[in-house]
Design an enzyme around this catalytic site. Structure first.
Site, PDB file in Angstrom:
ATOM      1  CB  SER A 248      25.789  -9.860  58.063  1.00 25.17           C
ATOM      2  OG  SER A 248      26.320  -9.008  59.057  1.00 25.17           O
ATOM      3  CE  LYS A 249      30.079 -16.358  58.241  1.00 29.02           C
ATOM      4  NZ  LYS A 249      28.774 -16.938  58.518  1.00 29.02           N
ATOM      5  NE  ARG A 250      28.100  -5.788  60.194  1.00 30.24           N
ATOM      6  CZ  ARG A 250      27.065  -5.110  60.661  1.00 30.24           C
ATOM      7  NH1 ARG A 250      27.117  -4.546  61.843  1.00 30.24           N
ATOM      8  NH2 ARG A 250      25.969  -4.980  59.936  1.00 30.24           N
ATOM      9  CG  HIS A 251      23.948  -9.154  63.215  1.00 25.71           C
ATOM     10  ND1 HIS A 251      23.838  -8.973  61.857  1.00 25.71           N
ATOM     11  CD2 HIS A 251      23.743  -7.944  63.785  1.00 25.71           C
ATOM     12  CE1 HIS A 251      23.565  -7.706  61.607  1.00 25.71           C
ATOM     13  NE2 HIS A 251      23.511  -7.056  62.752  1.00 25.71           N
ATOM     14  CB  THR A 254      24.522 -15.990  58.798  1.00 23.40           C
ATOM     15  OG1 THR A 254      25.815 -16.279  58.277  1.00 23.40           O
ATOM     16  CG2 THR A 254      24.534 -14.641  59.474  1.00 23.40           C
TER      17      THR A 254
END
Ligand code: GLU
Length: 485
Positions: A248-251, A254
Site C-alpha cells: 500500500s501507499k505506506r510502503h 503503488t
C-alpha cells in the site's frame, strides 16, 4: 483446447503495480502456450466508474508494451469486451437462474444496499428469500425495483482445484449468503458478470490475485447453477510490503503511473514483476520479454506471498539503464529534464550537445530516469546559491574551507587536457603533501562546481561545465565562505 486468459480490470482507480503483475502473468501464459490474451473492462460498478482510470488502463499498457489479442480497442470474436455493453446478457442469465430456483428477487431499497455496503456487509435481508409471490407483488405494485439474489446453499461444501493452491474447499455456509447478482439498475454485480463472461469468452484459465480465493467458491456455485464447466483457477501469490502487509501507499509507490513518472523502464519493471511469485530456477534473475514469453510456466508459480522490494527494483532499473545506448538514454531523459524546466521545448542546440556529452557521465549513477535532472542541474542551470553546510565537510572549521578550495582550484586548471587518473593522483599527492584528508579537498570542490554532494563523477562534471565556469564557481564559494565567517 487452446489457452485463453484475460485481464479484467475495473476502471475505479489507477492501475496498481500488483494488477500489472496479474496482467503480465496472464499475457505470459498466453504467449508461452500459443494462446490468446484478452482485455476485458469490468465497468459495471457505475458509482465507482472513473473515466480517467479507464484511460489509465490504456496508457499503462501502451507504456508497458504488452498487447492483447482481443479487447475493446482491437475487437475480437467474443466482443463487446466492455461489460457495460453486455448488460442484457447478464440479465438473461439472472432470469435463467431465477427460473431454475437458484436466484430470487429481493426488494431491498437502494439506500439499504448502499448503507450495507458502506458497513462492509452484503445487505442481506432473509425476509425476501422465501417470500411468496403475492407478497412480492406488493413491492412491485409500489414501483420498488428488485435486485436479483443468488440462493447460496445452506449446506454442503464447494471444492475447486486451483493450479497453484491445489484443492480448495469451502463450506457453503461460509460463502457469502445470497449475494446480489443483478442490481436494481439492471447492472450485474462482479460475481455474475465475471462468470458469464469467462464462460462466454471461453476463458480457459483465470489467473488473478489470491484475494479472490474467498469468492471463487461462489463463482463455482454459479457455474454449477448455470450448468457450465468452470475454468482452471490459478490464484497468484499476494504482493506484500516488507512488513508482511498488503502493498500500500505506506510502503511507497503503488500505482503504475507513479513508477512511470519516476522513470522506471518498462523492461526493468517487467523483469522485476515476473519474479514476484514466479521463478525459473533458484538463481536466474534477468529475463528479457522474449525469455519470459517462452519460459513462463504456471507450474513454477509459488503459493507463498511475494515481497515487493523497492530497492531491488531500483537495482534492476539501474542495470537496464546501463544496458541502453547513450542515444537512447538521451531521448529517454529529455521529458524529465523538460518537466523540471531545465531545458526548452524543443531543446536548444547547446542543451542538446551538453546532454549528449553528459549521458555517459550520469548513466552509471542513475537508478531511475528522474535522477537525471538532479545530476544535470549543475550544467543546465545557473548556480548562484550554495548550501554552506554542504560546502563545509563534517568536522572541518568553515574558515579553513576557502583554503582547501584555493588548493583544489589550482589542481583543475588544466583538467581539460589531463585524464582522470592523473587528476586523482594529483589530488592524492597534494593531500598527502599538505597533510589533509583527500575528502577535504574534493568535497568542497564538488559542491562548489555542481551545487550538490551527490553529483556525476567530479572531473567529468568539471569538463562538462568548462574549466572557466568551474573556477568561477569555486571563486564565488570562496567569497561566500569568507563573508559568512
Ligand atoms: N474486475 C476485477 C478486478 O478489478 C477482476 C477480478 C478477476 O480477475 O476476476 O480485479
Amino acid at each position: 483446447m487452446s489457452i485463453r486468459v484475460r485481464y479484467a480490470p475495473s476502471p475505479t482507480g489507477l492501475q496498481h503495480i500488483g494488477g500489472l503483475r496479474t496482467a503480465l502473468f496472464n499475457y505470459l501464459l498466453a504467449k508461452s502456450s500459443g494462446g490468446s490474451f484478452i482485455l476485458r473492462i469490468e465497468d459495471t460498478d457505475r458509482e465507482r466508474f472513473d473515466e480517467r482510470s479507464l484511460q489509465d488502463i490504456y496508457d499503462t499498457f501502451r507504456w508497458f508494451g504488452i498487447q492483447w489479442d482481443e479487447g475493446p480497442d482491437v475487437g475480437g470474436p467474443f466482443g463487446p469486451y466492455v461489460q457495460s455493453e453486455r448488460v442484457t446478457r447478464y440479465q438473461e442469465f439472472a432470469l435463467q437462474l431465477m427460473g431454475s430456483g437458484f436466484a430470487y428477487e429481493a426488494f431491498d431499497s437502494a439506500d439499504d444496499l448502499r448503507e450495507a455496503r458502506e458497513d462492509g456487509k452484503q445487505g442481506y435481508d432473509p425476509v425476501f428469500r422465501d417470500m411468496p409471490e403475492s407478497e412480492k407483488q406488493r413491492y412491485r405494485d409500489q414501483g420498488v425495483q428488485p435486485v436479483i439474489r443468488f440462493r447460496t446453499p445452506d449446506e454442503g461444501t464447494t471444492v475447486f482445484e486451483d493450479a497453484v493452491l491445489g484443492r480448495v474447499k469451502r463450506k457453503n455456509r461460509d460463502i457469502v449468503t445470497d449475494p446480489v447478482l443483478l442490481k436494481s439498475d439492471g447492472f450485474p454485480t462482479y460475481h455474475l458478470a465475471v462468470v458469464v463472461d469467462d464462460h462466454h469468452m471461453e476463458i480457459s484459465h483465470v489467473l488473478r490475485g489470491q484475494e479472490w480465493v474467498p469468492t471463487t467458491g461462489l463463482h463455482v456455485l454459479l457455474y454449477e447453477a448455470l450448468g457450465w464447466e468452470p475454468p482452471t483457477f490459478c490464484h497468484l501469490p499476494m504482493v506484500l510490503g516488507k512488513d508482511g502487509q498488503k502493498l500500500s501507499k505506506r510502503h511507497g509507490a503503488t500505482s503504475v503511473v507513479e513508477f512511470r513518472n519516476a522513470g522506471y523502464l518498462p523492461e526493468a519493471v517487467m523483469n522485476y514483476l515476473s519474479r514476484l511469485g514466479w521463478s525459473y530456477d533458484d538463481s536466474r534473475e534477468f529475463f528479457s520479454r522474449n525469455d519470459l514469453e517462452t519460459l513462463f510456466d504456471v507450474a513454477k508459480l509459488s503459493k507463498s506471498p511475494a515481497v515487493f522490494d523497492y530497492r531491488k527494483l531500483d537495482w534492476f532499473n539501474g542495470s537496464y539503464i546501463r544496458e541502453k545506448s547513450d542515444a537512447e538514454i538521451h531521448d529517454l531523459i529529455l521529458p524529465f529534464l523538460l518537466r523540471e524546466g531545465l531545458i526548452s521545448d524543443p531543446p536548444e542546440t547547446g542543451q542538446q550537445s551538453t546532454i549528449r556529452t553528459a549521458v555517459p557521465l550520469i548513466k552509471e549513477r542513475m537508478r531511475v530516469l528522474s535522477d537525471a535532472p538532479d545530476l544535470l542541474r549543475f550544467v543546465l542551470a545557473d548556480i548562484s546559491e550554495w548550501n554552506v553546510d554542504e560546502l563545509v565537510p563534517k568536522k572541518t572549521p568553515a574558515a579553513d574551507v576557502p583554503w582547501y578550495l584555493e588548493r583544489a582550484k589550482e589542481l583543475i586548471r588544466d583538467a581539460d587536457a589531463v585524464p582522470d587518473e592523473v587528476l586523482e593522483e594529483r589530488f592524492r599527492a597534494t593531500a598527502t603533501e599538505l597533510g589533509v584528508k583527500l575528502g577535504n579537498l574534493l568535497m568542497p570542490l564538488r559542491v562548489a562546481v555542481t551545487g550538490s554532494t551527490a553529483s556525476p563523477p567530479l572531473f567529468g562534471a568539471i569538463r562538462l561545465l568548462g574549466i572557466e565556469t568551474s573556477i568561477a564557481r569555486v571563486d564565488a564559494c570562496i567569497t561566500l565562505l569568507n563573508n559568512s565567517t
